[in-house]
Design a protein around this motif. Structure first.
Motif, short mmCIF file in Angstrom:
data_model
loop_
_atom_site.label_atom_id
_atom_site.label_comp_id
_atom_site.label_asym_id
_atom_site.label_seq_id
_atom_site.Cartn_x
_atom_site.Cartn_y
_atom_site.Cartn_z
N ILE A 1 43.12 40.55 47.56
CA ILE A 1 42.48 39.24 47.23
C ILE A 1 42.17 39.17 45.90
CG2 ILE A 1 40.18 38.36 47.54
CD1 ILE A 1 41.70 38.54 50.03
N LEU A 2 41.84 40.12 44.89
CA LEU A 2 41.79 40.11 43.72
C LEU A 2 43.14 39.50 42.90
CD1 LEU A 2 39.31 43.05 42.38
CD2 LEU A 2 39.02 40.73 42.46
N ASP A 3 44.22 40.14 43.62
CA ASP A 3 45.33 39.84 42.85
C ASP A 3 45.79 38.31 43.14
OD1 ASP A 3 45.97 42.35 41.94
OD2 ASP A 3 47.25 42.88 43.76
N GLN A 4 45.32 37.71 44.35
CA GLN A 4 45.41 36.34 44.44
C GLN A 4 44.76 35.53 43.63
OE1 GLN A 4 44.88 35.93 48.74
NE2 GLN A 4 46.02 33.80 48.74
N LEU A 5 43.51 35.96 43.36
CA LEU A 5 42.57 35.21 42.49
C LEU A 5 42.96 35.17 41.17
CD1 LEU A 5 39.10 36.14 44.15
CD2 LEU A 5 40.34 33.93 44.24
N ALA A 6 43.53 36.39 40.65
CA ALA A 6 43.70 36.63 39.29
C ALA A 6 45.03 35.74 39.04
CB ALA A 6 44.19 38.03 38.88
N SER A 7 45.70 35.60 39.92
CA SER A 7 47.33 34.76 39.92
C SER A 7 47.14 33.25 39.86
CB SER A 7 48.27 35.30 40.71
OG SER A 7 47.85 35.19 41.80
N SER A 8 45.86 32.90 40.52
CA SER A 8 45.47 31.41 40.59
C SER A 8 45.29 30.86 39.50
CB SER A 8 44.30 31.26 41.63
OG SER A 8 43.20 31.72 41.04
N GLU A 9 44.84 29.50 39.50
CA GLU A 9 44.41 28.84 38.10
C GLU A 9 43.06 28.59 38.21
OE1 GLU A 9 46.34 25.01 37.89
OE2 GLU A 9 48.17 25.89 38.77
N ILE A 10 42.26 29.48 38.89
CA ILE A 10 40.65 29.31 38.88
C ILE A 10 40.35 30.08 37.31
CG2 ILE A 10 38.67 30.16 39.67
CD1 ILE A 10 39.99 30.11 42.33
N LYS A 11 39.53 29.54 36.67
CA LYS A 11 39.28 29.90 34.93
C LYS A 11 38.15 31.13 35.17
CE LYS A 11 39.61 25.51 33.12
NZ LYS A 11 38.97 24.40 32.27
N TRP A 12 37.40 31.14 36.15
CA TRP A 12 36.41 32.26 36.00
C TRP A 12 36.41 33.06 37.40
CZ3 TRP A 12 33.05 32.83 31.93
CH2 TRP A 12 33.06 31.70 30.86
N ILE A 13 36.08 34.34 37.15
CA ILE A 13 35.74 35.15 38.41
C ILE A 13 34.62 35.92 38.37
CG2 ILE A 13 36.78 37.04 39.86
CD1 ILE A 13 39.47 36.27 38.89
N VAL A 14 33.58 35.67 39.34
CA VAL A 14 32.38 36.47 39.17
C VAL A 14 32.31 37.41 40.51
CG1 VAL A 14 29.67 36.37 39.44
CG2 VAL A 14 31.27 34.64 37.95
N ILE A 15 31.83 38.65 40.15
CA ILE A 15 32.14 39.94 41.19
C ILE A 15 30.60 40.37 40.87
CG2 ILE A 15 33.16 41.98 41.86
CD1 ILE A 15 35.61 41.45 40.60
N ASP A 16 30.08 40.33 42.05
CA ASP A 16 28.35 40.76 41.99
C ASP A 16 28.24 41.59 43.38
OD1 ASP A 16 25.82 40.94 41.06
OD2 ASP A 16 25.32 39.28 42.42
N ARG A 17 27.01 42.45 43.10
CA ARG A 17 26.82 43.66 44.22
C ARG A 17 27.86 44.17 44.53
NH1 ARG A 17 23.53 40.98 48.82
NH2 ARG A 17 22.88 42.85 49.09
N HIS A 18 28.53 44.81 43.56
CA HIS A 18 30.01 45.48 43.61
C HIS A 18 29.70 47.06 43.60
CE1 HIS A 18 34.27 45.35 43.88
NE2 HIS A 18 34.43 46.47 42.70
N PRO A 19 29.97 47.90 44.48
CA PRO A 19 29.41 49.28 44.42
C PRO A 19 30.91 49.97 43.63
CG PRO A 19 30.75 48.85 46.45
CD PRO A 19 30.63 47.32 45.99
N CYS A 20 30.60 50.64 42.79
CA CYS A 20 31.31 51.77 41.70
C CYS A 20 31.07 53.11 41.96
CB CYS A 20 30.94 51.22 40.25
SG CYS A 20 31.23 49.49 39.88
N SER A 21 32.11 53.78 42.37
CA SER A 21 31.76 55.22 43.03
C SER A 21 32.15 56.02 41.69
CB SER A 21 33.20 55.44 44.05
OG SER A 21 33.26 56.72 43.98
#
Length: 274
Positions: free
Chosen positions: A182-202
């Motif tokens: 999913i992230l790869d798909q968004l990163a390769s799209s033309e969307i300028k901004w990606i916001v990731i929230d409430r994301h668990p970091c191990s």
């Protein structure tokens, strides 16, 4: 626990002790097990598409529509909308000069983040699309079709329109079988901004575990990723610049030989100007 006792504990008990007491009372999410694959974890859990979970979230969203609550999150009703100021700051950064903003909200449920944004940015004209499970989309189109949010169950279909300024992923990547795709798909799209929230970091690299819902919500279990967030940042940094980061407000995760804390990140495509 009575409402008075709950308020007293919230104001006077240290956070660590308060969280431990809540865990003992079954009032918080808990995590168990470590699995080699997502499929193994799915076989040991109910699954996020469990009918009880969707019914609970749908019921809470209906309470908001009918005026019995002001806002819901994760199936829990609230008497007021709790604004998420870091996310609002990211939305403000992505807003166009004509005061419009086009958001692709992945896993946005019945519009809780849209309601936050509508309350926190009343002068901005929001064009909001939510990508969700087919059952959620069906219920949303049935009961919330007039609130100004568009629903689809296909990310490919949503991205094909190429009409978004910002992609929002709030507490969703950990519940998807293929979050990196999913992230790869968004990163390769033309969307300028990606916001990731409430994301668990191990603290123990990438972990697949099972999340148990607290009894106050519903009895259910589902697989969950805990992420190596340094690896995630390195991947996104190939195409995007980190514009803002913050600590999440969700309680830290304690599991079998690992723990995780929640974080938020706002990324802007490199070379783009606001």
């Amino acid at each position: 626990m009575t409402a008075f006792a709950s308020r007293l504990a919230r104001h006077w008990l240290p956070p660590a002790l308060r969280h431990a007491l809540n865990r003992m009372a079954g009032q918080t999410f808990r995590y168990s097990g470590r699995f080699d694959t997502w499929q193994e974890a799915c076989r040991a859990a109910d699954g996020y598409d469990d009918k009880r979970i969707i019914e609970r979230i749908h019921s809470a969203a209906l309470a908001v529509r009918e005026g019995r609550a002001a806002w819901e999150q994760d199936g829990e009703s609230h008497p007021e909308i709790i604004l998420n100021f870091p996310v609002l700051a990211c939305l403000a950064k992505a807003t166009r000069k004509d005061d419009t903003l086009r958001v692709l909200d992945i896993g946005g449920g019945f519009g809780s983040s849209w309601l936050q944004a509508s309350q926190g940015m009343p002068d901005i004209k929001l064009h909001w699309t939510i990508v969700e499970q087919e059952r959620v989309v069906s219920l949303a189109r049935q009961d919330f079709n007039n609130q100004g949010v568009r629903y689809t169950h296909s990310l490919d279909e949503a991205l094909a329109t190429n009409e978004y300024d910002l992609a929002l992923l709030s507490s969703v990547l950990q519940y998807i079988a293929t979050p990196h795709a999913i992230l790869d798909q968004l990163a390769s799209s033309e969307i300028k901004w990606i916001v990731i929230d409430r994301h668990p970091c191990s603290n123990a690299g990438e972990v697949i575990t099972i999340q148990h819902c607290p009894r106050r919500l519903y009895k259910a279990t589902y697989p969950s990723w805990l992420f190596d967030c340094e690896s995630l940042r390195s991947k996104l940094n190939l195409t995007h610049d980190l514009a803002l980061s913050w600590q999440g407000q969700d309680q830290p995760i304690q599991g079998d030989g690992f723990h995780a804390s929640f974080a938020g990140m706002c990324w802007k495509r490199r070379g783009e100007h606001t």
